[in-house]
Design an enzyme around this catalytic site. Structure first.
Site, PDB file in Angstrom:
ATOM      1  N   GLN A   1     -10.251  -3.922  -2.807  1.00 18.86           N
ATOM      2  CA  GLN A   1     -11.537  -3.397  -2.322  1.00 18.86           C
ATOM      3  C   GLN A   1     -12.671  -3.747  -3.296  1.00 18.86           C
ATOM      4  O   GLN A   1     -13.806  -4.009  -2.906  1.00 18.86           O
ATOM      5  CB  GLN A   1     -11.417  -1.872  -2.167  1.00 18.86           C
ATOM      6  CG  GLN A   1     -12.683  -1.179  -1.725  1.00 18.86           C
ATOM      7  CD  GLN A   1     -12.962  -1.309  -0.224  1.00 18.86           C
ATOM      8  OE1 GLN A   1     -12.084  -1.109   0.587  1.00 18.86           O
ATOM      9  NE2 GLN A   1     -14.194  -1.645   0.119  1.00 18.86           N
TER      10      GLN A   1
ATOM     11  N   ASP B   1     -17.143   7.971  -0.749  1.00 15.24           N
ATOM     12  CA  ASP B   1     -15.810   7.832  -0.146  1.00 15.24           C
ATOM     13  C   ASP B   1     -15.480   9.186   0.487  1.00 15.24           C
ATOM     14  O   ASP B   1     -16.118  10.206   0.169  1.00 15.24           O
ATOM     15  CB  ASP B   1     -14.795   7.467  -1.251  1.00 15.24           C
ATOM     16  CG  ASP B   1     -13.377   7.246  -0.711  1.00 15.24           C
ATOM     17  OD1 ASP B   1     -13.220   7.006   0.500  1.00 15.24           O
ATOM     18  OD2 ASP B   1     -12.420   7.320  -1.516  1.00 15.24           O
TER      19      ASP B   1
ATOM     20  N   ARG C   1     -13.896  -7.737   3.067  1.00 14.62           N
ATOM     21  CA  ARG C   1     -12.481  -7.547   2.722  1.00 14.62           C
ATOM     22  C   ARG C   1     -11.687  -8.805   3.108  1.00 14.62           C
ATOM     23  O   ARG C   1     -10.804  -9.235   2.382  1.00 14.62           O
ATOM     24  CB  ARG C   1     -11.893  -6.327   3.454  1.00 14.62           C
ATOM     25  CG  ARG C   1     -12.519  -4.981   3.131  1.00 14.62           C
ATOM     26  CD  ARG C   1     -12.341  -4.572   1.686  1.00 14.62           C
ATOM     27  NE  ARG C   1     -10.977  -4.658   1.222  1.00 14.62           N
ATOM     28  CZ  ARG C   1     -10.001  -3.784   1.509  1.00 14.62           C
ATOM     29  NH1 ARG C   1     -10.249  -2.743   2.267  1.00 14.62           N
ATOM     30  NH2 ARG C   1      -8.786  -3.938   1.029  1.00 14.62           N
TER      31      ARG C   1
ATOM     32  N   ARG D   1       0.872  -1.187   0.000  1.00 17.76           N
ATOM     33  CA  ARG D   1       0.000   0.000   0.000  1.00 17.76           C
ATOM     34  C   ARG D   1       0.901   1.227   0.000  1.00 17.76           C
ATOM     35  O   ARG D   1       1.782   1.366   0.853  1.00 17.76           O
ATOM     36  CB  ARG D   1      -0.909   0.031   1.225  1.00 17.76           C
ATOM     37  CG  ARG D   1      -1.554   1.411   1.418  1.00 17.76           C
ATOM     38  CD  ARG D   1      -2.575   1.464   2.516  1.00 17.76           C
ATOM     39  NE  ARG D   1      -3.802   0.791   2.109  1.00 17.76           N
ATOM     40  CZ  ARG D   1      -4.979   0.967   2.714  1.00 17.76           C
ATOM     41  NH1 ARG D   1      -5.089   1.772   3.752  1.00 17.76           N
ATOM     42  NH2 ARG D   1      -6.050   0.334   2.294  1.00 17.76           N
TER      43      ARG D   1
ATOM     44  N   CYS E   1     -16.244   2.423   1.352  1.00 19.77           N
ATOM     45  CA  CYS E   1     -15.064   1.575   1.601  1.00 19.77           C
ATOM     46  C   CYS E   1     -14.562   1.701   3.029  1.00 19.77           C
ATOM     47  O   CYS E   1     -13.923   0.801   3.548  1.00 19.77           O
ATOM     48  CB  CYS E   1     -13.957   1.918   0.611  1.00 19.77           C
ATOM     49  SG  CYS E   1     -13.525   3.670   0.611  1.00 19.77           S
TER      50      CYS E   1
ATOM     51  N   HIS F   1      -7.589   0.792  -6.139  1.00 16.64           N
ATOM     52  CA  HIS F   1      -7.790  -0.004  -4.913  1.00 16.64           C
ATOM     53  C   HIS F   1      -8.458  -1.329  -5.305  1.00 16.64           C
ATOM     54  O   HIS F   1      -9.625  -1.589  -4.973  1.00 16.64           O
ATOM     55  CB  HIS F   1      -8.648   0.804  -3.926  1.00 16.64           C
ATOM     56  CG  HIS F   1      -8.594   0.308  -2.510  1.00 16.64           C
ATOM     57  ND1 HIS F   1      -7.773  -0.735  -2.094  1.00 16.64           N
ATOM     58  CD2 HIS F   1      -9.264   0.711  -1.394  1.00 16.64           C
ATOM     59  CE1 HIS F   1      -7.948  -0.941  -0.804  1.00 16.64           C
ATOM     60  NE2 HIS F   1      -8.836  -0.076  -0.358  1.00 16.64           N
TER      61      HIS F   1
END
Ligand code: CP
Ligand code: NVA
Length: 342
Positions: free
Chosen positions: A138, A231, A328, A108, A276, A135
């Site tokens: 996700q 988001d 996730r 990341r 998310c 991402h």
């Protein structure tokens, strides 16, 4: 049908064909059922992964660590303050060293080019755990969440109220285009995605039956929406200074109860609310409090720390955010299993 995704990297969602993405989504659902019925399969016992974070994380880190544990694997967490990576050792050297120790590497960070460089030099699968551009892990969890609830993906109308140029906006648009969903980006024109990506998505839509469209009209956008997604307005790594402009531009696109009820009146199925996470929906975070303190007078809509979504919607019957967060784990387990070897 089973797929052989062994030794593949997941750097961005378009690395995988639609049928491969659907396979990962279905495998995630299968692994969730196993998890919920107490079936433990330590399928990757004796192997181990390394997870590297230049930015903070709760869900992605915990998902990789828990997935590794449940698969019987070891897992090493590295951040940039406690390893040589980034400061004293190049991405290429790090990739080659870690490949001698581990069976897979998660990264990341900020730049998409860093995760791509890592994958270029690594001899084991590399998974993008978020960059500014993308991402992808996700996305598997998000599509899994939608499929679990509605039973299908093709034809679902997903409206993203947010910054269309950053990791979540880009990834949702690509995923919808590849899998045949109807993606509507609703946000300020200034934050619409790059033309090249839009053109590429339109080409994928021709094969998938999906559509992509863009608007600044919130109430029109959410008509008939099955999924309303948002988001945070300021992402990790961005300067606190940008909040002023973001609030000014993004305020009209906040997900409030009126938005959800309008969608409900006009949608055949749903809507569900997705995010998310993490989310600013009150005064219970440092950032939420600071934004309210600094900008609450100028923009009364944010004085309660409710930014991209109101607390009412976040905690309402529409909200699937914690199912999404749980997914996730199952989807990251599917990604590890499929790419290291099922
Ligand atoms: N959604 C997500 O990636 O959460 P974290 O930043 O906590 O990993
Ligand atoms: N856009 C957000 C996503 C967090 C999962 C960020 O980059 O901070």
């Amino acid at each position: 049908m089973a797929y052989n995704l062994r030794a593949r990297d997941l750097l961005k969602i378009s690395d995988f064909r639609p049928d491969e993405l659907n396979y990962l989504i279905d495998l995630s659902i299968h692994l969730k059922k196993q998890n919920h019925t107490g079936v433990m399969t330590e399928r990757l016992k004796g192997k181990s992964i390394c997870i590297m974070f230049q930015k903070t994380s709760t869900r992605t880190r915990c998902s990789f660590e828990t997935a590794a544990f449940e698969l019987g694997m070891g897992c090493t967490y590295l951040d940039s303050s406690s390893s040589q990576f980034g400061k004293k050792e190049s991405v290429a050297d790090t990739a080659q060293v870690l490949s001698r120790f581990y069976d897979g590497i998660e990264f990341r960070g900020f730049k998409q080019s860093d995760v791509e460089e890592l994958a270029k030099y690594a001899t084991v699968p590399v998974w993008n755990g978020l960059t500014d551009e993308s991402h992808p892990t996700q996305m598997i969890a998000d599509m899994m969440t939608i499929k679990e609830w509605f039973g299908f993906l093709k034809g679902i109308k997903l409206v993203f109220l947010g910054d269309g140029r950053f990791n979540m906006g880009n990834s949702l648009m690509v995923t919808c285009a590849k899998l045949g969903l109807h993606y509507v980006l609703c946000g300020p024109k200034k934050f619409w995605p790059k033309k090249e990506l839009i053109d590429q998505c339109k080409r994928w839509c021709k094969d998938s039956g999906g559509t992509i469209s863009f608007t600044e009209d919130k109430m029109k956008a959410v008509e008939g929406a099955n999924v309303i997604y948002t988001d945070i307005w300021v992402s990790m790594g961005e300067d606190f200074k940008v909040w002023d402009e973001r609030i000014k531009l993004m305020r009209p696109f906040q997900v409030d109860m009126e938005t959800m009820l309008h969608a409900e009146k006009t949608a055949k199925l749903g809507p569900i609310f997705m995010h998310c996470l993490p989310s600013y929906h009150g005064l219970d975070t440092d950032v939420g409090r600071e934004v309210a303190k600094q900008f609450g007078k100028k923009y009364p809509q944010v004085k309660n720390g409710e930014l991209e979504v109101t607390d009412e919607v976040f905690n309402s019957r529409f909200s699937f955010v914690f199912d999404e967060a749980e997914n996730r784990l199952h989807s990251i387990k599917a990604i590890i299993l499929a790419t290291i070897g099922i």
